[in-house]
Design a protein around this motif. Structure first.
Motif, PDB file in Angstrom:
ATOM      1  N   ASN A  99      10.872  28.479  83.952  1.00  0.00           N
ATOM      2  CA  ASN A  99      10.159  29.224  84.984  1.00  0.00           C
ATOM      3  C   ASN A  99      10.014  30.689  84.563  1.00  0.00           C
ATOM      4  OD1 ASN A  99      12.997  29.443  85.369  1.00  0.00           O
ATOM      5  ND2 ASN A  99      12.608  30.392  87.319  1.00  0.00           N
ATOM      6  N   THR A 100       9.284  31.446  85.324  1.00  0.00           N
ATOM      7  CA  THR A 100       8.952  32.827  84.995  1.00  0.00           C
ATOM      8  C   THR A 100      10.198  33.697  84.883  1.00  0.00           C
ATOM      9  OG1 THR A 100       6.861  32.556  86.135  1.00  0.00           O
ATOM     10  CG2 THR A 100       7.555  34.802  85.702  1.00  0.00           C
ATOM     11  N   ARG A 101      10.246  34.487  83.840  1.00  0.00           N
ATOM     12  CA  ARG A 101      11.353  35.415  83.587  1.00  0.00           C
ATOM     13  C   ARG A 101      10.760  36.788  83.258  1.00  0.00           C
ATOM     14  NH1 ARG A 101      14.781  31.885  85.361  1.00  0.00           N
ATOM     15  NH2 ARG A 101      15.789  30.511  83.902  1.00  0.00           N
ATOM     16  N   MET A 109      13.984  40.046  79.580  1.00  0.00           N
ATOM     17  CA  MET A 109      14.854  38.878  79.436  1.00  0.00           C
ATOM     18  C   MET A 109      14.335  37.966  78.325  1.00  0.00           C
ATOM     19  SD  MET A 109      15.966  36.006  82.236  1.00  0.00           S
ATOM     20  CE  MET A 109      16.910  37.149  83.241  1.00  0.00           C
ATOM     21  N   LYS A 110      13.012  37.779  78.278  1.00  0.00           N
ATOM     22  CA  LYS A 110      12.429  36.932  77.230  1.00  0.00           C
ATOM     23  C   LYS A 110      12.646  37.557  75.857  1.00  0.00           C
ATOM     24  CE  LYS A 110       8.628  36.707  79.665  1.00  0.00           C
ATOM     25  NZ  LYS A 110       7.312  36.449  80.223  1.00  0.00           N
ATOM     26  N   GLU A 111      12.520  38.873  75.746  1.00  0.00           N
ATOM     27  CA  GLU A 111      12.752  39.543  74.468  1.00  0.00           C
ATOM     28  C   GLU A 111      14.201  39.345  74.007  1.00  0.00           C
ATOM     29  OE1 GLU A 111      11.541  43.527  75.394  1.00  0.00           O
ATOM     30  OE2 GLU A 111       9.419  43.080  75.069  1.00  0.00           O
ATOM     31  N   ARG A 112      15.164  39.497  74.926  1.00  0.00           N
ATOM     32  CA  ARG A 112      16.584  39.278  74.583  1.00  0.00           C
ATOM     33  C   ARG A 112      16.832  37.821  74.212  1.00  0.00           C
ATOM     34  NH1 ARG A 112      17.286  42.149  79.355  1.00  0.00           N
ATOM     35  NH2 ARG A 112      18.213  40.327  80.344  1.00  0.00           N
ATOM     36  N   PHE A 113      16.189  36.917  74.921  1.00  0.00           N
ATOM     37  CA  PHE A 113      16.325  35.491  74.641  1.00  0.00           C
ATOM     38  C   PHE A 113      15.832  35.173  73.232  1.00  0.00           C
ATOM     39  CE2 PHE A 113      14.428  31.203  74.742  1.00  0.00           C
ATOM     40  CZ  PHE A 113      15.550  30.452  75.030  1.00  0.00           C
ATOM     41  N   THR A 121       6.412  28.728  77.328  1.00  0.00           N
ATOM     42  CA  THR A 121       5.426  28.379  78.338  1.00  0.00           C
ATOM     43  C   THR A 121       6.133  28.481  79.674  1.00  0.00           C
ATOM     44  OG1 THR A 121       4.204  26.908  76.869  1.00  0.00           O
ATOM     45  CG2 THR A 121       3.921  26.562  79.246  1.00  0.00           C
ATOM     46  N   GLU A 122       5.630  29.333  80.532  1.00  0.00           N
ATOM     47  CA  GLU A 122       6.241  29.524  81.850  1.00  0.00           C
ATOM     48  C   GLU A 122       5.587  28.580  82.850  1.00  0.00           C
ATOM     49  OE1 GLU A 122       7.857  34.007  81.754  1.00  0.00           O
ATOM     50  OE2 GLU A 122       5.719  33.805  82.140  1.00  0.00           O
ATOM     51  N   VAL A 123       6.439  27.823  83.521  1.00  0.00           N
ATOM     52  CA  VAL A 123       5.982  26.815  84.463  1.00  0.00           C
ATOM     53  C   VAL A 123       6.605  27.116  85.820  1.00  0.00           C
ATOM     54  CG1 VAL A 123       5.893  24.340  84.941  1.00  0.00           C
ATOM     55  CG2 VAL A 123       5.920  25.145  82.572  1.00  0.00           C
ATOM     56  N   PRO A 124       5.796  27.270  86.872  1.00  0.00           N
ATOM     57  CA  PRO A 124       6.363  27.548  88.190  1.00  0.00           C
ATOM     58  C   PRO A 124       7.265  26.398  88.653  1.00  0.00           C
ATOM     59  CG  PRO A 124       3.946  27.530  88.283  1.00  0.00           C
ATOM     60  CD  PRO A 124       4.347  27.177  86.890  1.00  0.00           C
ATOM     61  N   TRP A 125       8.240  26.742  89.497  1.00  0.00           N
ATOM     62  CA  TRP A 125       9.211  25.755  89.979  1.00  0.00           C
ATOM     63  C   TRP A 125       8.546  24.502  90.528  1.00  0.00           C
ATOM     64  CZ3 TRP A 125      13.869  25.950  88.346  1.00  0.00           C
ATOM     65  CH2 TRP A 125      14.542  27.146  88.187  1.00  0.00           C
ATOM     66  N   GLU A 126       7.477  24.665  91.285  1.00  0.00           N
ATOM     67  CA  GLU A 126       6.881  23.501  91.942  1.00  0.00           C
ATOM     68  C   GLU A 126       6.257  22.517  90.963  1.00  0.00           C
ATOM     69  OE1 GLU A 126       3.673  26.734  92.051  1.00  0.00           O
ATOM     70  OE2 GLU A 126       5.824  26.659  92.443  1.00  0.00           O
ATOM     71  N   GLY A 171      13.002  12.096  87.655  1.00  0.00           N
ATOM     72  CA  GLY A 171      12.557  11.506  88.906  1.00  0.00           C
ATOM     73  C   GLY A 171      12.782  12.375  90.124  1.00  0.00           C
ATOM     74  N   ARG A 172      13.306  13.568  89.919  1.00  0.00           N
ATOM     75  CA  ARG A 172      13.567  14.471  91.042  1.00  0.00           C
ATOM     76  C   ARG A 172      12.710  15.713  90.863  1.00  0.00           C
ATOM     77  NH1 ARG A 172      18.080  12.411  88.751  1.00  0.00           N
ATOM     78  NH2 ARG A 172      19.418  11.210  90.094  1.00  0.00           N
ATOM     79  N   THR A 173      12.074  16.126  91.893  1.00  0.00           N
ATOM     80  CA  THR A 173      11.322  17.370  91.813  1.00  0.00           C
ATOM     81  C   THR A 173      12.252  18.541  92.081  1.00  0.00           C
ATOM     82  OG1 THR A 173      10.688  17.194  94.114  1.00  0.00           O
ATOM     83  CG2 THR A 173       9.122  16.342  92.480  1.00  0.00           C
ATOM     84  N   VAL A 174      11.899  19.684  91.559  1.00  0.00           N
ATOM     85  CA  VAL A 174      12.686  20.895  91.748  1.00  0.00           C
ATOM     86  C   VAL A 174      12.156  21.638  92.966  1.00  0.00           C
ATOM     87  CG1 VAL A 174      13.370  23.079  90.711  1.00  0.00           C
ATOM     88  CG2 VAL A 174      13.212  21.032  89.297  1.00  0.00           C
ATOM     89  N   ASP A 175      13.063  22.008  93.864  1.00  0.00           N
ATOM     90  CA  ASP A 175      12.697  22.756  95.064  1.00  0.00           C
ATOM     91  C   ASP A 175      12.302  24.172  94.643  1.00  0.00           C
ATOM     92  OD1 ASP A 175      12.715  24.403  97.347  1.00  0.00           O
ATOM     93  OD2 ASP A 175      14.239  23.171  98.318  1.00  0.00           O
ATOM     94  N   PRO A 176      11.056  24.597  94.888  1.00  0.00           N
ATOM     95  CA  PRO A 176      10.613  25.924  94.453  1.00  0.00           C
ATOM     96  C   PRO A 176      11.351  27.066  95.145  1.00  0.00           C
ATOM     97  CG  PRO A 176       8.918  24.880  95.789  1.00  0.00           C
ATOM     98  CD  PRO A 176       9.992  23.858  95.565  1.00  0.00           C
TER      99      PRO A 176
END
Length: 77
Positions: free
Chosen positions: A15-17, A21-25, A49-54, A60-65
């Motif tokens: 997800n979006t960071r 943080m991305k540079e340190r990563f 690639t940043e993917v929103p929580w939803e 088989g489980r969706t992530v609660d945004p």
């Protein structure tokens, strides 16, 4: 930049960071890959690639945004 036949490309999805943080990563991953695998930094390419929580799906489980947890993790913080 010239690359060798040892070139490695790593693609991360999360997800979006914040930019910092991305540079340190990237630096931390590069440090570990070059140290552990002996790869030249010039031969390492990475992308995020940043993917929103939803849009996440996990076994088989969706992530609660709102919380970032999937159904196995209800109530965790």
């Amino acid at each position: 930049m010239p690359r060798s036949s040892d070139m490695m490309f790593i693609h991360f999805f999360f997800n979006t960071r914040p930019k910092e943080m991305k540079e340190r990563f990237f630096e931390a991953v590069a440090d570990e890959v070059t140290r552990r695998a002996g790869l030249r930094r010039e031969d390492l390419l990475m992308a995020i690639t940043e993917v929103p929580w939803e849009k996440w799906w996990a076994y088989g489980r969706t992530v609660d945004p709102n919380t970032g947890f999937d159904t196995r993790m209800k109530g965790q913080r």
